[in-house]
Write a protein that holds these residues in place. Structure first.
Motif, PDB file in Angstrom:
ATOM      1  N   SER A 246       0.778   0.285  -7.697  1.00  0.00           N
ATOM      2  CA  SER A 246       1.545   1.008  -6.688  1.00  0.00           C
ATOM      3  C   SER A 246       2.997   1.212  -7.119  1.00  0.00           C
ATOM      4  O   SER A 246       3.625   2.218  -6.764  1.00  0.00           O
ATOM      5  CB  SER A 246       1.491   0.258  -5.353  1.00  0.00           C
TER       6      SER A 246
ATOM      7  N   ARG B 222      -0.831   5.321  -0.344  1.00  0.00           N
ATOM      8  CA  ARG B 222      -0.688   3.875  -0.253  1.00  0.00           C
ATOM      9  C   ARG B 222       0.629   3.348  -0.821  1.00  0.00           C
ATOM     10  O   ARG B 222       0.638   2.506  -1.724  1.00  0.00           O
ATOM     11  CB  ARG B 222      -1.880   3.181  -0.913  1.00  0.00           C
TER      12      ARG B 222
ATOM     13  N   THR C 150       3.301   0.801  -0.772  1.00  0.00           N
ATOM     14  CA  THR C 150       3.157  -0.569  -0.291  1.00  0.00           C
ATOM     15  C   THR C 150       4.209  -0.881   0.764  1.00  0.00           C
ATOM     16  O   THR C 150       5.324  -0.349   0.739  1.00  0.00           O
ATOM     17  CB  THR C 150       3.292  -1.573  -1.444  1.00  0.00           C
TER      18      THR C 150
ATOM     19  N   SER D 214      -4.685  -4.227  -7.989  1.00  0.00           N
ATOM     20  CA  SER D 214      -3.616  -3.658  -7.181  1.00  0.00           C
ATOM     21  C   SER D 214      -2.608  -4.753  -6.888  1.00  0.00           C
ATOM     22  O   SER D 214      -2.991  -5.874  -6.532  1.00  0.00           O
ATOM     23  CB  SER D 214      -4.185  -3.109  -5.864  1.00  0.00           C
TER      24      SER D 214
ATOM     25  N   VAL E 262      -0.641  -5.301  -4.349  1.00  0.00           N
ATOM     26  CA  VAL E 262      -0.699  -5.817  -2.989  1.00  0.00           C
ATOM     27  C   VAL E 262      -1.913  -6.708  -2.802  1.00  0.00           C
ATOM     28  O   VAL E 262      -1.807  -7.842  -2.308  1.00  0.00           O
ATOM     29  CB  VAL E 262      -0.709  -4.662  -1.970  1.00  0.00           C
TER      30      VAL E 262
END
Length: 494
Positions: free
Chosen positions: A217, A234, A236, A347, A349
């Motif tokens: 991200s 997306r 974050t 990812s 997150v």
């Protein structure tokens, strides 16, 4: 090592030709581009550009026309009649008519490779009495059908291409969406061009569309800031405030029906003993996960429906964290230091969420091994139904309560990678599908939730809020609760 390559990739696309090219950073690379075989969320993002559906879902979660301009129920809910638009065309020039819809629906409900069979199980026949009329016959009333037709089961592919390619259509999808596929380079890019014969072509304002799978991200946001991307999905939670302060960017957001979960192999995995799964949930604190990893921007929750909605059940709220009870359950199960592996997508997150789970569960005695995989590899491994204990998943949500949980925990659910079977849950789902009365449906899905929440084949962690990043000057973007990008109306600056 990945960052410079991605920046160079985006830079290589720069130049005068980009004046009409929309460049979108997506969170992962699709596995298959065939609606019959698809199971990953990111594939729905791609399909929104590539494949029109019979029915669309608006930002308000109400159904709206797409390939079908009107529909009508009859025979006490056992027949759905759809009226098709007259200007539908497939990317290969084939006319989109009722016969084409019948070919697709029959494939979805009967083909060996189809993951759509369970959600179309009540369909007994699909008829095409004339070129513009499709009649769907059901064995019994089936309230979720419109919702089903607003997703992959309603995506209509060219029957000419299906006859030519068969299962290989996953590599050369031919649909009727606003863009047609030009080239796909796995793990690198998906290139499309505007389909000039599309029924809504006048509202598509870019000539080309490039989707770039960028799992990190931070890298997606960096490419947006540098002008190498026009739109990213997306953003974050930790980056939202900073992105909002950047004059080069705009952040769009929507309350989401999507939720994050991790699912557990209940037959043969390290957590097959239900006492271990209960202990695992008692070791967790969803509020801590939300605050630490997600800036408190998401909604901690243990159910597939968000708090405050009709099919969320306050009496079935998540248990409070109880380390003493968790440790006692581990001892009862004869595994005071139970070990299991958790598959996590690459990812930032979700990796942080997994690390928090590892730490929280470790305080109860669990030894959690985190295994990070590219998302399509994670899905492929867990779909084999073996060689994993638990895995992260995301469900983008549906406008019908059945579609928000049955695909995961029904015995024949196409996402039931856990080998979970409970006849009481299946019976409750069946009761909920047979009626459109909200009170009766709520009772049925409450009965199902009571059982599967106690069995714990999966643990819902939180509901999302969707955040998209746009380059300043990009207009016409319509945020949607399902997280998908609708391309109609989008305009690039200048």
């Amino acid at each position: 090592m990945r960052l410079p390559a991605l920046v160079l990739l985006a830079a290589s696309l720069a130049g005068p030709a980009l004046a009409q090219t929309l460049r979108v950073g997506i969170a992962s690379d699709p596995n298959v581009l065939d609606p019959a075989q698809s199971t990953a969320y990111v594939e729905r993002v791609v399909f929104t550009a590539l494949c029109d559906r019979l029915v669309d879902v608006g930002p308000d979660l109400n159904f709206r026309p797409e390939l079908a301009t009107a529909w009508e129920w009859s025979d006490e809910g056992r027949t759905l009649t759809l009226r098709l638009r007259e200007d539908g065309r497939f990317h290969d020039g084939t006319v989109l008519d009722a016969a084409a819809v019948k070919v697709n629906l029959d494939r979805y409900r009967t083909a060996r490779e189809s993951r759509r069979r369970s959600e179309l199980a009540p369909v007994t026949a699909v008829e095409a009495p004339d070129a513009r009329t499709v009649v769907i016959r059901l064995s019994e009333p089936y309230a979720p059908l419109l919702s089903v037709l607003s997703d992959r089961s309603g995506m209509i592919m060219s029957p000419t291409a299906l006859a030519r390619l068969g299962e290989r259509i996953r590599d050369e999808p031919v649909c009727s969406g606003p863009f047609r596929l030009v080239r796909r380079v796995a793990q690198d890019r998906i290139e499309m061009e505007k389909f000039p014969q599309h029924w809504n072509a006048a509202n598509i304002h870019v000539q080309r569309l490039t989707l770039l799978p960028i799992p990190d991200s931070n890298v997606r946001l960096l490419n947006l800031r540098s002008g190498q991307l026009d739109l990213i999905e997306r953003v974050t939670p930790s980056d939202v405030a900073d992105a909002r302060r950047d004059a080069r960017l705009r952040v769009a957001e929507a309350t989401s029906i999507a939720y994050q979960l991790f699912y557990i192999r209940v037959n043969g995995g390290a957590l097959q003993d239900p006492r271990l799964r209960e202990a695992l949930e008692l070791s967790l604190d969803r509020d801590i996960i939300n605050q630490v990893a997600l800036e408190g921007m998401f909604v901690a929750n243990n159910q597939p429906e968000a708090p405050g909605t009709p099919y969320h059940f306050p009496d079935l709220a998540a248990p409070k964290r109880d380390l003493n009870r968790a440790r006692a359950l581990l001892r009862e199960a004869g595994q005071p230091n139970a070990a299991f592996s958790l598959l996590v997508p690459n990812s930032p997150v979700e990796s942080q969420v997994a690390q928090i789970i590892q730490s929280l569960a470790g305080e109860a005695g669990f030894q959690v091994k985190l295994e990070t995989l590219e998302p399509s590899a994670l899905v492929a491994r867990s779909e084999r139904g073996q060689d994993y204990d638990a895995a992260f998943g995301i469900w983008s949500g549906r406008p019908d309560p059945d579609g928000n949980i049955a695909p995961w925990v029904a015995s024949d659910g196409f996402l039931n990678r856990m080998s979970y079977r409970n006849p009481a849950v299946d019976a409750a789902f069946l009761a909920g599908r047979r009626t459109t009365d909200p009170a009766t449906r709520r009772e049925a899905y409450h009965a199902a939730a009571q059982q599967w929440l106690a069995d714990r084949p999966l643990l819902v962690l939180y509901h999302y809020r969707w955040f998209w990043g746009l380059r300043a000057g990009v207009t016409g973007f319509e945020p949607s609760a399902d997280g998908l990008i609708r391309f109609a109306g989008l305009r690039l600056p200048g």
